[in-house]
Scaffold this motif. Sequence first.
Motif, PDB file in Angstrom:
ATOM      1  N   ARG A  65       0.834  -1.223   0.000  1.00  0.00           N
ATOM      2  CA  ARG A  65       0.000   0.000   0.000  1.00  0.00           C
ATOM      3  C   ARG A  65       0.861   1.262   0.000  1.00  0.00           C
ATOM      4  NH1 ARG A  65      -3.743  -1.993   4.588  1.00  0.00           N
ATOM      5  NH2 ARG A  65      -4.834  -3.628   3.511  1.00  0.00           N
ATOM      6  N   ARG A  66       2.039   1.124   0.587  1.00  0.00           N
ATOM      7  CA  ARG A  66       2.940   2.286   0.635  1.00  0.00           C
ATOM      8  C   ARG A  66       3.713   2.488  -0.670  1.00  0.00           C
ATOM      9  NH1 ARG A  66       5.689   1.308   6.500  1.00  0.00           N
ATOM     10  NH2 ARG A  66       3.827   1.659   7.755  1.00  0.00           N
ATOM     11  N   GLY A  67       3.457   1.619  -1.595  1.00  0.00           N
ATOM     12  CA  GLY A  67       4.104   1.770  -2.896  1.00  0.00           C
ATOM     13  C   GLY A  67       5.474   1.115  -2.983  1.00  0.00           C
ATOM     14  N   ARG A  68       5.765   0.297  -1.973  1.00  0.00           N
ATOM     15  CA  ARG A  68       7.048  -0.386  -2.005  1.00  0.00           C
ATOM     16  C   ARG A  68       6.917  -1.709  -2.774  1.00  0.00           C
ATOM     17  NH1 ARG A  68       9.913  -2.034   3.509  1.00  0.00           N
ATOM     18  NH2 ARG A  68      11.172  -3.542   2.413  1.00  0.00           N
ATOM     19  N   LEU A  69       7.933  -2.000  -3.566  1.00  0.00           N
ATOM     20  CA  LEU A  69       7.903  -3.241  -4.335  1.00  0.00           C
ATOM     21  C   LEU A  69       8.012  -4.437  -3.390  1.00  0.00           C
ATOM     22  CD1 LEU A  69       7.973  -4.574  -7.200  1.00  0.00           C
ATOM     23  CD2 LEU A  69      10.458  -4.477  -7.029  1.00  0.00           C
ATOM     24  N   VAL A  70       7.012  -5.282  -3.418  1.00  0.00           N
ATOM     25  CA  VAL A  70       7.000  -6.457  -2.534  1.00  0.00           C
ATOM     26  C   VAL A  70       7.628  -7.646  -3.239  1.00  0.00           C
ATOM     27  CG1 VAL A  70       5.541  -8.039  -1.219  1.00  0.00           C
ATOM     28  CG2 VAL A  70       4.950  -5.616  -1.348  1.00  0.00           C
TER      29      VAL A  70
END
Length: 105
Positions: A10-15
């Motif tokens: 959700r924070r825009g970090r690549l998972v």
Amino acid sequence: METTTYVYSRRGRLVRSVTSREPEWTEQDRAEILALDLYRSRLCPLHGGPMDECTSPEETGTQFEADRSTCRAQLTLIEAQRAADDGKKPSPYAGARLWTLRKRG
Ligand SMILES: [Zn+2]
């Protein structure tokens, strides 16, 4: 072809990222290459045709005739190579020369 799917938090970090590739060789390609291998394995290394023909009994098997012609492209190459060494002892570089054959006109 290669496809990559990126999953972000959700924070825009690549998972994570998942890359999938289509196989370069399909089952059909593999079947064709195996068939080609089989075909080639049955060719005579001497004359290039089917080995079951040229090794068949002479009395009952395939009959052959030979015709003579000349590959003028190769002849041109041989003449040029001879001319390059004309009157000289063969150069140690002769076997390393690169020759190019062009069509004229
Ligand atoms: Zn043969």
